[in-house]
Design an enzyme around this catalytic site. Structure first.
Site, short mmCIF file in Angstrom:
data_model
loop_
_atom_site.label_atom_id
_atom_site.label_comp_id
_atom_site.label_asym_id
_atom_site.label_seq_id
_atom_site.Cartn_x
_atom_site.Cartn_y
_atom_site.Cartn_z
N HIS A 168 -5.30 -33.93 16.59
CA HIS A 168 -4.18 -34.73 17.08
C HIS A 168 -3.07 -33.85 17.65
O HIS A 168 -1.94 -34.29 17.80
CB HIS A 168 -3.66 -35.63 15.97
CG HIS A 168 -4.69 -36.61 15.53
ND1 HIS A 168 -4.84 -37.84 16.12
CD2 HIS A 168 -5.67 -36.50 14.60
CE1 HIS A 168 -5.86 -38.47 15.56
NE2 HIS A 168 -6.39 -37.68 14.63
N LYS A 219 0.84 -1.20 0.00
CA LYS A 219 0.00 0.00 0.00
C LYS A 219 0.88 1.25 0.00
O LYS A 219 0.68 2.17 -0.76
CB LYS A 219 -0.92 -0.04 1.23
CG LYS A 219 -1.83 1.15 1.33
CD LYS A 219 -2.82 0.99 2.48
CE LYS A 219 -3.51 2.30 2.73
NZ LYS A 219 -4.46 2.24 3.85
N LYS A 226 8.29 -0.79 13.99
CA LYS A 226 9.05 -0.45 12.78
C LYS A 226 10.11 0.61 13.09
O LYS A 226 11.24 0.53 12.64
CB LYS A 226 8.12 0.11 11.70
CG LYS A 226 7.18 -0.90 11.08
CD LYS A 226 6.35 -0.24 9.98
CE LYS A 226 5.19 -1.12 9.56
NZ LYS A 226 4.25 -0.47 8.66
O1 F6P Z 1 1.51 -4.68 9.72
C1 F6P Z 1 1.30 -3.32 9.58
C2 F6P Z 1 0.89 -3.02 8.20
O2 F6P Z 1 0.77 -1.66 8.11
C3 F6P Z 1 -0.40 -3.74 7.80
O3 F6P Z 1 -1.53 -3.09 8.24
C4 F6P Z 1 -0.24 -3.81 6.34
O4 F6P Z 1 -1.12 -4.75 5.81
C5 F6P Z 1 1.21 -4.20 6.23
O5 F6P Z 1 1.85 -3.45 7.25
C6 F6P Z 1 1.85 -3.95 4.90
O6 F6P Z 1 1.82 -2.62 4.53
P1 F6P Z 1 2.07 -2.19 3.04
O7 F6P Z 1 1.00 -2.80 2.20
O8 F6P Z 1 2.03 -0.69 3.04
O9 F6P Z 1 3.42 -2.69 2.60
#
Ligand code: F6P
Length: 556
Positions: free
Chosen positions: A384, A206, A512
């Site tokens: 199991h 994203k 992060k």
């Molecule tokens: O784990 C945190 C997060 O922000 C998630 O919500 C998201 O799905 C993932 O990191 C990956 O983010 P990106 O798609 O921006 O690489």
């Protein structure tokens, strides 16, 4: 100060809990022969049987009153109206627009987003059809045989669960791989299985800044360049899925091969967007659209069915009942389908990243439990491994059992055996076994009195362990779409009732930042002292081993 636990609906549930906490489901079934009919709900071929829960009509009425008190319906409508219900990031939450199969506009800041959504779907169709037909080929004319999705979190788990679950619908000769972990092993072992000439990398992020994804993307690019040595060839083998067109362009991806989505789509809700490109490539766009249709059907059900018949609402309320009144810490997901093996992983992010919150919408610390720990495994494997604890352990673990009535692979007695096991577990968890029943059983088996006395306590099962069973005809893209959307709405309803923002993830962001600082310290020679003693000690251990190794081998 939180109002929830002092509210009328909550206090009534608390009072009711005292009257029901010792009632056994076995007796509820005996008293009410129509319990299955009374406590089930359906949509298309999906049937939710929630009769094996520690509830009566009165419990359900009180739970529905709790949902009404929290204005669940109003929040749901606000979400669809594009209101910025993700308040800490000031964003709308509109993944439902991605699967809106009607002609109704959906607006963000007064603008209808549907034309953009449709344009991206058309782009995905065009591209996936080109790849699947062979019209799009590698730089030297080879057909694409391997899709490698590089992403993490929502940019991995959603497409991954769908591709795994829908294997029977995949195109022959096409394979989908998923690389997410920062551990190079994940990428290296995947690259051993593919050839650069016939591989398409889908970089899904994203933000296009996530460290793990960028690391894997650049290492994959280097692998490709080392083998092919032709910069121009990159555009035939790397495409991107992102909201950040600029950074994807800087990576070297041709703008025509960047598939857009928008900030009103949360990462863990993004598989319906262009993040589903790997799904479209692997299964074909028609199947991807069936997935969207299934989700749309669930959206319609969620929007229109009265709360009393509303599957996601019922699941959410039952979850709250156990989480907050029985103090259940976790919720298990047991898919009796090998294809759904990755469903627990997917639901972990959906549920735990959404509702793992301690601060409410007003900024106050909550004084009640919020999201449960989600875990699980496909049946019958789980039987199991950990089912012993479900049957006779000391912790309450409510669970969802999911099973198709028909198998995609009808082979001899397999599905009958699988089905019997699924039902046997939910029945045993509900009924338990009384002392007298256990004694009779042992007598029948010919054991003497002394042996019976010695072991009988171990053969008694309390039962009264709640489960939901979600049964459907067959696992198809449409059904899977409905199931995934069902869980999304369940999580939404719970977040509203707990008065938390289900759409941010500040805890993950914090990790992060710290990783960035530690990474810098790991590169410098000499011991560090600027962290706590545990972190210092662990950093210094790694540094000693690493710098010794460099000295010995002379290779960095
Ligand atoms: O784990 C945190 C997060 O922000 C998630 O919500 C998201 O799905 C993932 O990191 C990956 O983010 P990106 O798609 O921006 O690489």
């Amino acid at each position: 100060m939180n109002d929830l636990i002092e509210s009328t609906a909550w206090l009534k549930l608390k009072e009711h809990y005292e009257t029901i906490k010792d009632v056994h489901m076995r007796d509820l079934f005996a008293e009410e022969p129509q319990r299955f009919e009374a406590f089930s709900a359906s949509l298309n071929d999906i049937l939710l049987d929630y009769s094996k829960n520690r509830v009566t009509d009165e419990t359900m009425e009180l739970l529905f009153a709790l949902a009404r008190q929290a204005n669940v319906e109003e929040w749901r409508d606000n979400m669809l109206a594009g209101m910025a219900i993700n308040s800490t990031e000031n964003r709308s939450v509109l993944h439902m627009a991605l699967r809106n199969r009607s002609n109704k506009p959906i607006r963000v800041d007064g603008r209808n987003v549907m034309p953009k959504v449709k344009a991206v779907l058309a782009h995905m169709r065009d591209f996936s059809e080109q790849v699947r037909s062979g019209e799009w080929h590698g730089y030297n004319g080879d057909r694409i045989k391997s899709i490698v999705n590089i992403g993490i979190g929502g940019s991995d788990l959603g497409p991954h669960v769908v591709c795994e679950s829908m294997k029977p619908f995949a195109q022959r000769g096409l394979k989908a791989y998923f690389v997410s972990n920062a551990d190079a092993t994940h990428l290296v072992e995947t690259l051993k299985q593919v050839e650069p000439e016939s591989t398409l990398f889908v970089i899904a992020s994203k933000t296009f800044t996530t460290q793990e994804t960028m690391l894997n993307a650049y290492s994959a690019r280097k692998w490709f360049m080392d083998l092919v040595g032709n910069e121009k060839a990159i555009e035939k083998h790397f495409v991107a899925v992102t909201t950040n067109i600029e950074l994807a362009g800087k990576f070297g991806i041709n703008e025509a091969n960047i598939f857009e989505f928008w900030d009103w789509v949360g990462g863990r809700y993004s598989l319906w967007s262009s993040v589903g490109l790997t799904i479209a490539l692997y299964l074909g766009m028609d199947h991807f659209e069936s997935l969207l249709e299934g989700a749309y059907d669930m959206d319609q059900h969620f929007q229109n069915a009265p709360l009393e018949e509303n599957i996601p609402v019922i699941l959410a309320l039952l979850g709250i009942w156990y989480n907050n009144f029985f103090d259940a810490q976790s919720h298990a997901i047991m898919p009796y389908s090998q294809y759904l093996e990755r469903l627990p992983d997917y639901l972990q992010q959906l549920d735990m990243e959404s509702n793992g919150k301690t601060i409410d919408r007003k900024g106050h610390r909550v004084n009640y439990l919020t999201g449960p720990i989600i875990w699980g495994q496909s049946g019958t494997n789980g039987q199991h491994a950990f089912f012993q604890l479900l049957h006779q352990g000391t912790k309450p673990v409510p669970a969802d059992f999911l099973i198709p009535a028909l198998s995609q692979n009808p082979l001899g007695l397999h599905h009958r055996v699988l089905f019997s096991n699924c039902l046997a577990q939910t029945k045993a968890l509900m009924l338990g076994k009384k002392y007298a029943e256990a004694v009779d059983e042992m007598k029948h088996q010919g054991f003497d009195k002394k042996t019976i006395e010695e072991v009988i306590q171990h053969k008694v099962f309390d039962g009264n362990k709640p489960t939901n069973t979600i049964i459907f005809e067959r696992l198809t893209p449409k059904t899977l779409g409905s199931i995934l959307a069902m869980y999304e709405h369940k999580v939404f309803v719970q977040g509203i009732i707990w008065n938390i923002n289900s759409y941010d993830q500040w805890g993950v962001e914090y990790g992060k930042v710290l990783a960035g600082q530690i990474q810098k310290d790991l590169s410098k020679p000499g011991d560090v002292e600027n962290h706590d003693s545990s972190t210092n000690g662990l950093i210094n251990y790694r540094k000693r081993v690493y710098f010794d190794e460099i000295e010995k081998s002379g290779v960095d």
